[in-house]
Design a protein around this motif. Structure first.
Motif, mmCIF file in Angstrom:
data_model
loop_
_atom_site.group_PDB
_atom_site.id
_atom_site.type_symbol
_atom_site.label_atom_id
_atom_site.label_comp_id
_atom_site.label_asym_id
_atom_site.label_seq_id
_atom_site.Cartn_x
_atom_site.Cartn_y
_atom_site.Cartn_z
ATOM 1 N N VAL A 47 0.842 -1.194 0.000
ATOM 2 C CA VAL A 47 0.000 0.000 0.000
ATOM 3 C C VAL A 47 0.882 1.251 0.000
ATOM 4 N N ILE A 50 3.031 1.432 -3.509
ATOM 5 C CA ILE A 50 2.259 1.760 -4.710
ATOM 6 C C ILE A 50 1.673 3.171 -4.612
ATOM 7 N N ALA A 51 1.219 3.557 -3.426
ATOM 8 C CA ALA A 51 0.700 4.916 -3.253
ATOM 9 C C ALA A 51 1.799 5.956 -3.464
ATOM 10 N N ASP A 53 4.299 5.768 -5.516
ATOM 11 C CA ASP A 53 4.714 5.810 -6.917
ATOM 12 C C ASP A 53 4.076 7.023 -7.601
ATOM 13 N N ARG A 56 1.140 6.558 -9.813
ATOM 14 C CA ARG A 56 -0.130 6.168 -9.170
ATOM 15 C C ARG A 56 -0.713 7.383 -8.461
ATOM 16 N N MET A 57 -0.219 7.667 -7.251
ATOM 17 C CA MET A 57 -0.722 8.795 -6.489
ATOM 18 C C MET A 57 0.402 9.741 -6.094
ATOM 19 N N ASP A 86 -8.289 8.267 1.944
ATOM 20 C CA ASP A 86 -8.331 8.343 0.482
ATOM 21 C C ASP A 86 -7.306 9.314 -0.105
ATOM 22 N N CYS A 99 -6.813 10.859 -3.684
ATOM 23 C CA CYS A 99 -6.883 9.858 -4.755
ATOM 24 C C CYS A 99 -8.049 10.200 -5.673
ATOM 25 N N PHE A 104 -8.707 3.922 -5.334
ATOM 26 C CA PHE A 104 -7.484 4.157 -4.582
ATOM 27 C C PHE A 104 -6.288 3.513 -5.261
ATOM 28 N N LEU A 105 -6.157 2.215 -5.171
ATOM 29 C CA LEU A 105 -5.024 1.495 -5.758
ATOM 30 C C LEU A 105 -5.526 0.228 -6.445
ATOM 31 N N HIS A 106 -4.797 -0.218 -7.473
ATOM 32 C CA HIS A 106 -5.161 -1.436 -8.196
ATOM 33 C C HIS A 106 -4.991 -2.653 -7.290
ATOM 34 N N LEU A 110 -1.582 -4.647 -5.930
ATOM 35 C CA LEU A 110 -1.384 -4.847 -4.489
ATOM 36 C C LEU A 110 -1.216 -6.329 -4.161
#
Length: 178
Positions: A47, A50-51, A53, A56-57, A86, A99, A104-106, A110
């Motif tokens: 989480v 990836i967030a 990155d 992504r976010m 979020d 987000c 939120f994230l894939h 994840l």
């Protein structure tokens, strides 16, 4: 519940569930401290990674994680419930990055990172001699047998479930307090 109200942000929250495959849960049953610690770490890291990155976010996120070790059928079923705001802080910490609405994230991304981190961590625990095996799992004490046992899990899909946003803190607090 009232004491925690001031800890929550006035934003929506996403709910994730990270579950171990049943066969690995058998290993966890005899190695609770080591495997549950690894479960917390290997569910939080994807989480955060990836967030963060920028594709992504690009944000530093926080979370609240709760370990549940039994399922609704009262069987051993280790899984982590995670509540994540979020959005998160920009890399410099100077602003909030929200987000995309209701996303939120894939989950697939994840799930695959969670699987890789958990399996690598489990191998590390085994190599460090921090796992014990009993009964029909005794053969897993040998490195080759353990690696062979984990091999199919490197290609299988692991369950990471994402629920839509809860809403604001008033919806999250009752859930967490249960």
């Amino acid at each position: 519940m009232e004491a925690r109200a001031e800890d929550l942000l006035p934003v929506e929250y996403f709910h994730f569930v990270f579950t171990l495959p049943a066969e690995i849960a058998r290993i966890a049953y005899w190695n609770k401290r080591a495997v549950y610690g690894l479960l917390f770490k290997s569910s939080a890291q994807p989480v955060m990674t990836i967030a963060a990155d920028p594709r992504r976010m690009g944000a530093r996120v926080g979370m609240t994680s709760v370990l549940l070790t039994w399922g609704s059928a009262l069987t051993h079923h280790p899984h982590v419930h995670m509540i994540v705001p979020d959005g998160g802080l920009s890399p410099g910490g100077s602003r909030w990055i929200a987000c995309l609405r209701s996303f939120f994230l894939h989950v697939r991304v994840l799930s695959r990172l969670f699987r890789r981190l958990f399996l690598e961590g489990l191998m590390d625990l085994h190599c460090a001699g921090k796992l014990a095996f009993f009964g029909d799992l005794e053969e897993l004490a040998e490195a080759g047998a353990f690696a062979a046992c984990l091999a199919p899990f490197r290609k299988s899909e692991w369950v990471v479930y994402a629920k839509p946003p809860f809403g604001g803190p008033e919806a999250v607090l009752p859930y967490l307090s249960r």
